[in-house]
Design a protein around this motif. Structure first.
Motif, PDB file in Angstrom:
ATOM      1  N   ASP A 117      -2.769   4.207  -8.521  1.00  0.00           N
ATOM      2  CA  ASP A 117      -1.727   4.941  -7.792  1.00  0.00           C
ATOM      3  C   ASP A 117      -0.398   4.816  -8.544  1.00  0.00           C
ATOM      4  O   ASP A 117       0.426   3.946  -8.244  1.00  0.00           O
ATOM      5  N   ALA A 134       0.825  -1.209   0.000  1.00  0.00           N
ATOM      6  CA  ALA A 134       0.000   0.000   0.000  1.00  0.00           C
ATOM      7  C   ALA A 134       0.858   1.257   0.000  1.00  0.00           C
ATOM      8  O   ALA A 134       0.376   2.330  -0.370  1.00  0.00           O
ATOM      9  N   SER A 186      -2.836  -0.267  -2.438  1.00  0.00           N
ATOM     10  CA  SER A 186      -3.002   1.181  -2.313  1.00  0.00           C
ATOM     11  C   SER A 186      -4.475   1.572  -2.391  1.00  0.00           C
ATOM     12  O   SER A 186      -5.173   1.197  -3.344  1.00  0.00           O
ATOM     13  N   GLY A 187      -4.940   2.294  -1.377  1.00  0.00           N
ATOM     14  CA  GLY A 187      -6.325   2.750  -1.354  1.00  0.00           C
ATOM     15  C   GLY A 187      -7.266   1.824  -0.613  1.00  0.00           C
ATOM     16  O   GLY A 187      -8.448   2.126  -0.474  1.00  0.00           O
ATOM     17  N   TYR A 188      -6.740   0.683  -0.137  1.00  0.00           N
ATOM     18  CA  TYR A 188      -7.624  -0.313   0.489  1.00  0.00           C
ATOM     19  C   TYR A 188      -7.309  -0.585   1.958  1.00  0.00           C
ATOM     20  O   TYR A 188      -7.820  -1.550   2.508  1.00  0.00           O
ATOM     21  N   GLY A 206      -4.336  -2.453  -9.432  1.00  0.00           N
ATOM     22  CA  GLY A 206      -5.368  -1.757  -8.673  1.00  0.00           C
ATOM     23  C   GLY A 206      -5.975  -0.595  -9.437  1.00  0.00           C
ATOM     24  O   GLY A 206      -5.342   0.420  -9.676  1.00  0.00           O
ATOM     25  N   ARG A 207      -7.202  -0.791  -9.874  1.00  0.00           N
ATOM     26  CA  ARG A 207      -8.000   0.258 -10.531  1.00  0.00           C
ATOM     27  C   ARG A 207      -7.436   0.718 -11.879  1.00  0.00           C
ATOM     28  O   ARG A 207      -7.601   1.873 -12.244  1.00  0.00           O
ATOM     29  N   THR A 259     -13.378   4.999   1.139  1.00  0.00           N
ATOM     30  CA  THR A 259     -13.647   4.706  -0.268  1.00  0.00           C
ATOM     31  C   THR A 259     -12.351   4.878  -1.059  1.00  0.00           C
ATOM     32  O   THR A 259     -11.698   5.921  -0.958  1.00  0.00           O
ATOM     33  N   PRO A 260     -11.952   3.860  -1.832  1.00  0.00           N
ATOM     34  CA  PRO A 260     -10.713   4.010  -2.611  1.00  0.00           C
ATOM     35  C   PRO A 260     -10.865   5.111  -3.649  1.00  0.00           C
ATOM     36  O   PRO A 260     -11.980   5.405  -4.093  1.00  0.00           O
TER      37      PRO A 260
END
Ligand SMILES: CC(=O)N[C@H](C=O)[C@@H](O)[C@H](O)[C@H](O)COP(=O)(O)O
Length: 224
Positions: free
Chosen positions: A160, A126, A147-149, A178-179, A154-155
């Motif tokens: 990232d 992260a 990252s974000g979790y 991630g995303r 809320t992510p």
């Protein structure tokens, strides 16, 4: 194994839990389709799914097990026994949560278990500090997966990229994960220093992708 992934796409085939696609034979079909579409590797959750996918390809597979623990927020491969099971089922690379949170078994213990099984450890990080600690503990690859979790909020909407660059600065291969929802974001990750990019939801979570479009036109699905 790591060279095969350089500059390439890895597809995470993790269906929505309990969803219509949550069956090993469907995960295997998604994996085959992803390889046919140009993926160089796969990220597969769960022992039954991993066995089904391993049976049809020699391409690099990142394996993980997800658990919902009562006393820890860590979900990805929390136990050395999970590592042993993943190695036994044929994972080439084993992903472990490498965040510095309360957990049943230390990150260093898990990475050591991966190495003892003759596999490569991917540390799901992260922060840059997670990456540095995992590198010191013997991880072979550092992912921006977490990252974000980790703060319960809320992510963010997008990936990232800064973390990718920070992880790459350790000298180990950084995996952008991630995303990543659009091809240009994946290309940006490679430009930011990523060794490879993992894409999951945007390719293999039909409920999510459908939901993005359904919401845009004013509807709502039954799955998050
Ligand atoms: C945080 C966490 O548990 N991530 C998991 C890790 O394996 C998966 O649920 C994600 O789908 C995967 O990281 C790929 O990311 P995205 O689906 O955003 O492309």
């Amino acid at each position: 194994m790591i060279e095969q992934l350089r500059g390439r796409l890895v597809v995470s085939c993790q269906p929505v839990t309990g969803g219509a696609m949550d069956r090993p034979e469907i995960v295997a079909a998604m994996a085959k389709a992803a390889l046919d579409g140009g993926a160089a590797g796969l990220r597969i959750e769960g022992i039954a799914n991993l066995r089904a996918v391993r049976a049809l390809t020699d391409a690099p597979i990142i394996g993980l097990v997800k658990r919902d623990l009562v006393d820890s927020a860590v979900r990805i491969t929390p136990f050395a026994q999970d590592v042993a099971d993943l190695a036994d089922a044929g994972a080439d690379i084993i992903a472990v949560d490498a965040t510095r949170r309360d957990r049943p078994e230390a990150v260093a213990t898990l990475i050591e278990a991966v190495r003892a099984a003759g596999r490569l450890a991917m540390a799901d990080c992260a922060t840059p500090e997670d990456g540095r600690a995992a590198a010191a503990a013997g991880a072979a690859l550092l992912g921006s997966t977490m990252s974000g979790y980790t703060d319960g909020g809320t992510p963010p909407e997008g990936p990232d990229l800064e973390l990718v660059t920070a992880l790459a600065s350790t000298g180990l291969p950084a995996i952008a994960e991630g995303r990543y929802h659009r091809p240009e974001q994946a290309a940006q990750a490679i430009a930011a220093g990523a060794h490879a990019v993992v894409v999951g939801s945007a390719i293999t979570r039909l409920e999510h992708v459908t939901g993005w479009f359904a919401e845009a036109v004013g509807g709502a699905g039954t799955h998050p």
